[in-house]
Design a protein around this motif. Sequence first.
Motif, PDB file in Angstrom:
ATOM      1  N   ALA A 147       0.175   7.789  10.975  1.00 35.32           N
ATOM      2  CA  ALA A 147      -0.664   8.808  11.887  1.00 35.32           C
ATOM      3  C   ALA A 147      -2.146   8.463  11.237  1.00 35.32           C
ATOM      4  CB  ALA A 147      -0.259  10.086  11.744  1.00 35.32           C
ATOM      5  N   GLN A 148      -2.332   8.327  10.132  1.00 36.38           N
ATOM      6  CA  GLN A 148      -3.312   8.110   9.499  1.00 36.38           C
ATOM      7  C   GLN A 148      -4.161   6.676   9.585  1.00 36.38           C
ATOM      8  OE1 GLN A 148      -4.210   9.697   5.356  1.00 36.38           O
ATOM      9  NE2 GLN A 148      -3.009  11.718   5.950  1.00 36.38           N
ATOM     10  N   PHE A 149      -3.457   5.950   9.534  1.00 41.06           N
ATOM     11  CA  PHE A 149      -3.871   4.341   9.239  1.00 41.06           C
ATOM     12  C   PHE A 149      -3.530   3.304  10.455  1.00 41.06           C
ATOM     13  CE2 PHE A 149      -3.743   6.336   5.009  1.00 41.06           C
ATOM     14  CZ  PHE A 149      -5.080   6.273   4.852  1.00 41.06           C
ATOM     15  N   GLY A 166      18.460  -1.120  10.054  1.00 41.50           N
ATOM     16  CA  GLY A 166      18.167   0.227  10.740  1.00 41.50           C
ATOM     17  C   GLY A 166      16.547   0.332  10.657  1.00 41.50           C
ATOM     18  N   ALA A 167      15.910  -0.616   9.691  1.00 40.24           N
ATOM     19  CA  ALA A 167      14.478  -0.414   9.363  1.00 40.24           C
ATOM     20  C   ALA A 167      13.982  -1.764   9.160  1.00 40.24           C
ATOM     21  CB  ALA A 167      14.400   0.719   8.231  1.00 40.24           C
ATOM     22  N   ALA A 168      13.926  -2.062   7.631  1.00 42.87           N
ATOM     23  CA  ALA A 168      13.022  -3.102   7.323  1.00 42.87           C
ATOM     24  C   ALA A 168      13.215  -4.271   7.897  1.00 42.87           C
ATOM     25  CB  ALA A 168      13.298  -3.203   5.689  1.00 42.87           C
ATOM     26  N   LEU A 187       0.685  -1.086  -0.048  1.00 44.12           N
ATOM     27  CA  LEU A 187      -0.053   0.046   0.028  1.00 44.12           C
ATOM     28  C   LEU A 187       0.909   1.318  -0.110  1.00 44.12           C
ATOM     29  CD1 LEU A 187      -2.384  -1.164   2.734  1.00 44.12           C
ATOM     30  CD2 LEU A 187      -2.650  -1.418   0.205  1.00 44.12           C
ATOM     31  N   ALA A 188       0.481   2.292  -0.714  1.00 45.77           N
ATOM     32  CA  ALA A 188       1.196   3.713  -0.643  1.00 45.77           C
ATOM     33  C   ALA A 188       0.067   4.616  -0.944  1.00 45.77           C
ATOM     34  CB  ALA A 188       2.297   3.674  -1.549  1.00 45.77           C
ATOM     35  N   ARG A 189       0.452   5.887  -1.138  1.00 47.15           N
ATOM     36  CA  ARG A 189      -0.446   7.026  -1.339  1.00 47.15           C
ATOM     37  C   ARG A 189      -1.286   6.652  -2.631  1.00 47.15           C
ATOM     38  NH1 ARG A 189       3.142  11.814   0.916  1.00 47.15           N
ATOM     39  NH2 ARG A 189       4.531  11.020  -0.566  1.00 47.15           N
TER      40      ARG A 189
HETATM   41  N1  LIG Z   1      15.268   5.426   5.227  1.00 49.89           N
HETATM   42  C1  LIG Z   1      16.006   4.781   6.454  1.00 49.89           C
HETATM   43  O1  LIG Z   1      17.055   4.647   6.599  1.00 49.89           O
HETATM   44  C2  LIG Z   1      14.971   4.697   7.471  1.00 49.89           C
HETATM   45  C3  LIG Z   1      15.293   3.913   8.769  1.00 49.89           C
HETATM   46  C4  LIG Z   1      14.343   3.728   9.725  1.00 49.89           C
HETATM   47  C5  LIG Z   1      13.048   4.352   9.871  1.00 49.89           C
HETATM   48  N2  LIG Z   1      12.805   5.022   8.430  1.00 49.89           N
HETATM   49  C6  LIG Z   1      11.402   5.364   8.657  1.00 49.89           C
HETATM   50  O2  LIG Z   1      10.624   4.662   7.629  1.00 49.89           O
HETATM   51  C7  LIG Z   1       9.784   5.299   7.215  1.00 49.89           C
HETATM   52  C8  LIG Z   1       9.725   5.202   5.579  1.00 49.89           C
HETATM   53  O3  LIG Z   1      10.961   5.765   5.139  1.00 49.89           O
HETATM   54  P1  LIG Z   1      11.387   5.757   3.594  1.00 49.89           P
HETATM   55  O4  LIG Z   1      12.877   6.073   3.843  1.00 49.89           O
HETATM   56  O5  LIG Z   1      11.073   4.479   3.001  1.00 49.89           O
HETATM   57  O6  LIG Z   1      10.663   7.010   2.902  1.00 49.89           O
HETATM   58  P2  LIG Z   1      10.219   7.281   1.434  1.00 49.89           P
HETATM   59  O7  LIG Z   1      11.310   6.830   0.538  1.00 49.89           O
HETATM   60  O8  LIG Z   1      10.068   8.726   1.380  1.00 49.89           O
HETATM   61  O9  LIG Z   1       8.869   6.345   1.154  1.00 49.89           O
HETATM   62  C9  LIG Z   1       7.795   6.716   1.897  1.00 49.89           C
HETATM   63  C10 LIG Z   1       6.487   5.986   1.462  1.00 49.89           C
HETATM   64  O10 LIG Z   1       5.610   6.167   2.195  1.00 49.89           O
HETATM   65  C11 LIG Z   1       4.476   6.349   1.335  1.00 49.89           C
HETATM   66  N3  LIG Z   1       3.547   7.082   2.179  1.00 49.89           N
HETATM   67  C12 LIG Z   1       3.724   8.385   2.492  1.00 49.89           C
HETATM   68  N4  LIG Z   1       2.396   8.868   3.042  1.00 49.89           N
HETATM   69  C13 LIG Z   1       1.594   7.889   3.056  1.00 49.89           C
HETATM   70  C14 LIG Z   1       0.465   7.875   3.492  1.00 49.89           C
HETATM   71  N5  LIG Z   1      -0.426   8.895   4.144  1.00 49.89           N
HETATM   72  N6  LIG Z   1      -0.161   6.888   3.524  1.00 49.89           N
HETATM   73  C15 LIG Z   1       0.290   5.791   2.686  1.00 49.89           C
HETATM   74  N7  LIG Z   1       1.455   5.761   2.374  1.00 49.89           N
HETATM   75  C16 LIG Z   1       2.151   6.921   2.636  1.00 49.89           C
HETATM   76  C17 LIG Z   1       4.700   6.852  -0.008  1.00 49.89           C
HETATM   77  O11 LIG Z   1       3.784   6.707  -0.855  1.00 49.89           O
HETATM   78  P3  LIG Z   1       4.159   7.217  -2.439  1.00 49.89           P
HETATM   79  O12 LIG Z   1       5.130   6.404  -2.890  1.00 49.89           O
HETATM   80  O13 LIG Z   1       2.670   6.916  -3.042  1.00 49.89           O
HETATM   81  O14 LIG Z   1       4.276   8.694  -2.318  1.00 49.89           O
HETATM   82  C18 LIG Z   1       6.268   6.266   0.023  1.00 49.89           C
HETATM   83  O15 LIG Z   1       5.952   4.915  -0.755  1.00 49.89           O
HETATM   84  C19 LIG Z   1       9.576   6.764   7.554  1.00 49.89           C
HETATM   85  O16 LIG Z   1       8.893   6.892   8.732  1.00 49.89           O
HETATM   86  C20 LIG Z   1      11.189   6.885   8.054  1.00 49.89           C
HETATM   87  O17 LIG Z   1      11.517   7.906   8.956  1.00 49.89           O
HETATM   88  C21 LIG Z   1      13.378   5.350   7.466  1.00 49.89           C
END
Ligand SMILES: NC(=O)c1ccc[n+]([C@@H]2O[C@H](COP(=O)([O-])OP(=O)(O)OC[C@H]3O[C@@H](n4cnc5c(N)ncnc54)[C@H](OP(=O)(O)O)[C@@H]3O)[C@@H](O)[C@H]2O)c1
Length: 344
Positions: free
Chosen positions: A78-80, A322-324, A35-37
């Motif tokens: 926050a939303q889901f 760090g994340a996944a 799921l994404a935006r």
């Molecule tokens: N990157 C890291 O190293 C890291 C490490 C630890 C934690 N995190 C955390 O992990 C989370 C994701 O990070 P990321 O680096 O993958 O960010 P990203 O590359 O910017 O990807 C964010 C994804 O979230 C989706 N999204 C945003 N708002 C949404 C909503 N309201 N409903 C559903 N989907 C939504 C976006 O959808 P669209 O593609 O459709 O725009 C996009 O696919 C963040 O909270 C970040 O703080 C990241």
Amino acid sequence: MKKFKVAVVGAGAVGVQMVRILKQRNFPMEELRILARSSRTMEIDGTKYQVRETTPDAFDGVEIALFAGTEGEKGAAAQFAAEAVKRGAVVIDNGSEFRMDPAVPLVIPEINGDALKNHKGIIANPNCTAAVMLMGLAPLHKAFRVKRAVISSYQAVSGAGAKGIDGLRKQTEAALKGEKITDLSGFPNPIAFNILANNWAIEEQGYSNEEWKMMKETHKILGDDSIELAVTTVRVPTFVGHGESVWIETEKPVTPEAAREIFVKSPGVLVVDEKTPLNGVTCPMPTLAEGRDESLVGRIRPDLYKKNALLFWVVGDNLRKGAALNAVQIAEHLILKGWVKPSA
Ligand SMILES: NC(=O)c1ccc[n+]([C@@H]2O[C@H](COP(=O)([O-])OP(=O)(O)OC[C@H]3O[C@@H](n4cnc5c(N)ncnc54)[C@H](OP(=O)(O)O)[C@@H]3O)[C@@H](O)[C@H]2O)c1
């Protein structure tokens, strides 16, 4: 073995890794919803996936929801997150929204997996820099009790998501052509050929929000607020892999040899040094850590001026441990212990 209906929310830097890791680890899945935006198709490692728009109904039937959407009011969690829990899913969130909520466990399975036992439906994954660093610090704390730690980070641009990766690439190309960098891609100043100690908003007492996350999350995960921490977080122009220089002072006597022995025995940690090189390399580095599950530890050496103090260098893949990866490991731990459903 029971198979689960899984949702990955967010298809950015972390979401893609989640899908990859679920597949790599043969996670027991009956169904995977991404799921994404917005809806679209997406290819990951040669497989085409349908990405659906995130709506409350999209969580119907989902048992495990791994959230990797952006943070903040309009972010996915926050939303889901509450909607997903209401529909019977356990939520494992990568954002910072729930991490410091006393009712939400903040977990690195190798360190405090038992904290998952009494979850109420939402579980938080730590900040990427805290997770990588704690893989090294936690075992030493258990063995020697860390009284004080001074940490400086060297964080890759993927920590700022897909936009950060794209930003470094474009800025580097522009800089090499001698062009002026106009698109900062979310960074406060150009990141190409630069180092930013001002990447995050400055909060109380001059510490950035990233530094506060490191300190507060370390205390919560180790269950010990008395550890004195001094942290500086810095963004560097590498793509994947956060490096951290760590100095510790311990209560019990510690030597580099004794610390090395602890690291060698710690799950999820790999010592990389002259004795045990990795791919011929004798020091942890981001390109060596990228794609790996372990946090790589090296450069273990004594503080020459202080008793019971030493330094080490740790590098981990911020998108994986760090994340996944950590999020998927939390889900695996819940399954192993029979804790997927919240405790009453
Ligand atoms: N990157 C890291 O190293 C890291 C490490 C630890 C934690 N995190 C955390 O992990 C989370 C994701 O990070 P990321 O680096 O993958 O960010 P990203 O590359 O910017 O990807 C964010 C994804 O979230 C989706 N999204 C945003 N708002 C949404 C909503 N309201 N409903 C559903 N989907 C939504 C976006 O959808 P669209 O593609 O459709 O725009 C996009 O696919 C963040 O909270 C970040 O703080 C990241």
